[in-house]
Design an enzyme around this catalytic site. Sequence first.
Site, PDB file in Angstrom:
ATOM      1  N   ASN A  72       0.875  -1.181   0.000  1.00 11.35           N
ATOM      2  CA  ASN A  72       0.000   0.000   0.000  1.00 11.35           C
ATOM      3  C   ASN A  72       0.907   1.225   0.000  1.00 11.35           C
ATOM      4  O   ASN A  72       1.511   1.546   1.015  1.00 11.35           O
ATOM      5  CB  ASN A  72      -0.891  -0.030   1.252  1.00 11.35           C
ATOM      6  CG  ASN A  72      -1.677   1.259   1.439  1.00 11.35           C
ATOM      7  OD1 ASN A  72      -1.785   2.076   0.517  1.00 11.35           O
ATOM      8  ND2 ASN A  72      -2.237   1.428   2.636  1.00 11.35           N
ATOM      9  N   LYS A 130       0.066   4.268  -0.305  1.00 14.54           N
ATOM     10  CA  LYS A 130      -0.572   5.479   0.262  1.00 14.54           C
ATOM     11  C   LYS A 130      -0.336   6.664  -0.681  1.00 14.54           C
ATOM     12  O   LYS A 130      -0.291   6.465  -1.895  1.00 14.54           O
ATOM     13  CB  LYS A 130      -0.065   5.727   1.683  1.00 14.54           C
ATOM     14  CG  LYS A 130      -0.174   4.461   2.548  1.00 14.54           C
ATOM     15  CD  LYS A 130       0.057   4.692   3.998  1.00 14.54           C
ATOM     16  CE  LYS A 130      -0.039   3.361   4.754  1.00 14.54           C
ATOM     17  NZ  LYS A 130       0.070   3.518   6.199  1.00 14.54           N
ATOM     18  N   HIS A 145      -9.314   1.429   5.077  1.00 14.07           N
ATOM     19  CA  HIS A 145      -8.047   1.631   5.780  1.00 14.07           C
ATOM     20  C   HIS A 145      -8.271   2.589   6.946  1.00 14.07           C
ATOM     21  O   HIS A 145      -9.074   3.520   6.851  1.00 14.07           O
ATOM     22  CB  HIS A 145      -6.987   2.182   4.818  1.00 14.07           C
ATOM     23  CG  HIS A 145      -5.612   2.141   5.391  1.00 14.07           C
ATOM     24  ND1 HIS A 145      -5.175   3.073   6.311  1.00 14.07           N
ATOM     25  CD2 HIS A 145      -4.601   1.271   5.224  1.00 14.07           C
ATOM     26  CE1 HIS A 145      -3.948   2.759   6.671  1.00 14.07           C
ATOM     27  NE2 HIS A 145      -3.571   1.678   6.032  1.00 14.07           N
ATOM     28  N   GLU A 183      -6.658   4.980   7.942  1.00 19.67           N
ATOM     29  CA  GLU A 183      -6.426   6.395   7.597  1.00 19.67           C
ATOM     30  C   GLU A 183      -7.640   6.997   6.904  1.00 19.67           C
ATOM     31  O   GLU A 183      -7.756   8.235   6.838  1.00 19.67           O
ATOM     32  CB  GLU A 183      -5.154   6.502   6.727  1.00 19.67           C
ATOM     33  CG  GLU A 183      -3.906   6.228   7.571  1.00 19.67           C
ATOM     34  CD  GLU A 183      -2.697   5.740   6.797  1.00 19.67           C
ATOM     35  OE1 GLU A 183      -2.702   5.825   5.552  1.00 19.67           O
ATOM     36  OE2 GLU A 183      -1.762   5.237   7.444  1.00 19.67           O
ATOM     37  N   GLU A 197      -5.200  -4.644  10.870  1.00 17.37           N
ATOM     38  CA  GLU A 197      -4.133  -3.668  11.070  1.00 17.37           C
ATOM     39  C   GLU A 197      -4.399  -2.876  12.352  1.00 17.37           C
ATOM     40  O   GLU A 197      -5.215  -1.949  12.347  1.00 17.37           O
ATOM     41  CB  GLU A 197      -4.084  -2.681   9.899  1.00 17.37           C
ATOM     42  CG  GLU A 197      -3.845  -3.331   8.559  1.00 17.37           C
ATOM     43  CD  GLU A 197      -3.314  -2.333   7.547  1.00 17.37           C
ATOM     44  OE1 GLU A 197      -2.170  -2.503   7.110  1.00 17.37           O
ATOM     45  OE2 GLU A 197      -4.022  -1.365   7.229  1.00 17.37           O
ATOM     46  N   GLY A 232       2.845   2.384  10.789  1.00 18.31           N
ATOM     47  CA  GLY A 232       3.838   3.438  10.620  1.00 18.31           C
ATOM     48  C   GLY A 232       4.587   3.809  11.891  1.00 18.31           C
ATOM     49  O   GLY A 232       5.272   4.828  11.935  1.00 18.31           O
ATOM     50  N   SER A 240       3.604  -1.982  10.371  1.00 20.12           N
ATOM     51  CA  SER A 240       5.042  -2.063  10.631  1.00 20.12           C
ATOM     52  C   SER A 240       5.656  -3.410  10.268  1.00 20.12           C
ATOM     53  O   SER A 240       6.582  -3.881  10.941  1.00 20.12           O
ATOM     54  CB  SER A 240       5.348  -1.699  12.097  1.00 20.12           C
ATOM     55  OG  SER A 240       5.019  -0.328  12.348  1.00 20.12           O
TER      56      SER A 240
HETATM   57  P1  PGA Z   1       3.086   0.393   7.614  1.00 16.46           P
HETATM   58  O1  PGA Z   1       1.583   0.622   7.033  1.00 16.46           O
HETATM   59  O2  PGA Z   1       3.557  -0.909   7.015  1.00 16.46           O
HETATM   60  O3  PGA Z   1       3.856   1.578   7.092  1.00 16.46           O
HETATM   61  O4  PGA Z   1       2.970   0.360   9.082  1.00 16.46           O
HETATM   62  C1  PGA Z   1       0.702  -0.447   6.894  1.00 16.46           C
HETATM   63  C2  PGA Z   1      -0.606   0.029   6.336  1.00 16.46           C
HETATM   64  O5  PGA Z   1      -1.047   1.141   6.705  1.00 16.46           O
HETATM   65  O6  PGA Z   1      -1.246  -0.671   5.527  1.00 16.46           O
END
Ligand code: PGA
Length: 272
Positions: free
Chosen positions: A25, A27, A115, A117, A190, A196, A235
């Site tokens: 992903n 983003k 997601h 976010e 997640e 992140g 992560s």
């Molecule tokens: P990350 O993000 O691997 O940077 O923690 C995962 C995600 O948001 O799908």
Amino acid sequence: MSSDAPSPLFSHVVGERGRALIIGNWKMNGLLAASDVFDRVVSGAAERAAADPRAAAVAVCPPATLLAGFAERARATLVGVGAQTCHPEPAGARTGEISAEMIVDLGGDLVIVGHSERRAPKAEGGAGETDADVAARAAAGHRAGLIAVVCLGESEAERDAGRAEAVVSAQVAASLPDGATVANTVVAYEPIWAIGTGRTPTLQEITATHEAVKAALAARLGANADGVRVLYGGSVKPGNAAEILSARGVDGALVGGASLKAEDFLAIIDAA
Ligand code: PGA
């Protein structure tokens, strides 16, 4: 191959039960110049698939601006491409939105929905999407012929309060559309606090939560829950991927930051 239908090659490998799935992903990252990162992922995935017929299935979800170009670059390969959200409606007066049909039109195979976010409140920069919004977007993906990657996960406060399993179970119940099956749906667990941050749950926590997600999937979908993959996200890095992907109930990974570097993403694919 027509560009208006999911790649039969990617669909084929996703259709193989028990095969791990690794999705990147990106983003809101990546300009046209980043296309060579994707090319390295495609050629690396092809080498791995040639060496091991059970190698993980691979997909990348770049920003919508790169989707058409990536679909062209991945044409006739095993690598899938997808979008990071879609609007529930097929077309209309929705300034700035993109429909599932438009993603298929560009050659997309899948769409991430829900997601964290995007579930985050508007005041925090998210889109305030509810479980019902997420289910409507997943249903739109299915209507258009896409695989929907339905994301869910608890906040740190919910984990600390011992409510993680109850939270994800409720999200499964309300975020999965009718008609979801192993062929058209992937769930990504997640934990919001792990995205992140470099922090991850313990393996016991991951396994327990994946078991809760799978039990909730069985309650929601009945026999259609059989084989539906539950990915872990948050992560995932080359250094922890093998351990996380070996945890019981983990069927693959949704990778954010580490998917932006071809060598890191390929190392995670190797760990699956
Ligand atoms: P990350 O993000 O691997 O940077 O923690 C995962 C995600 O948001 O799908």
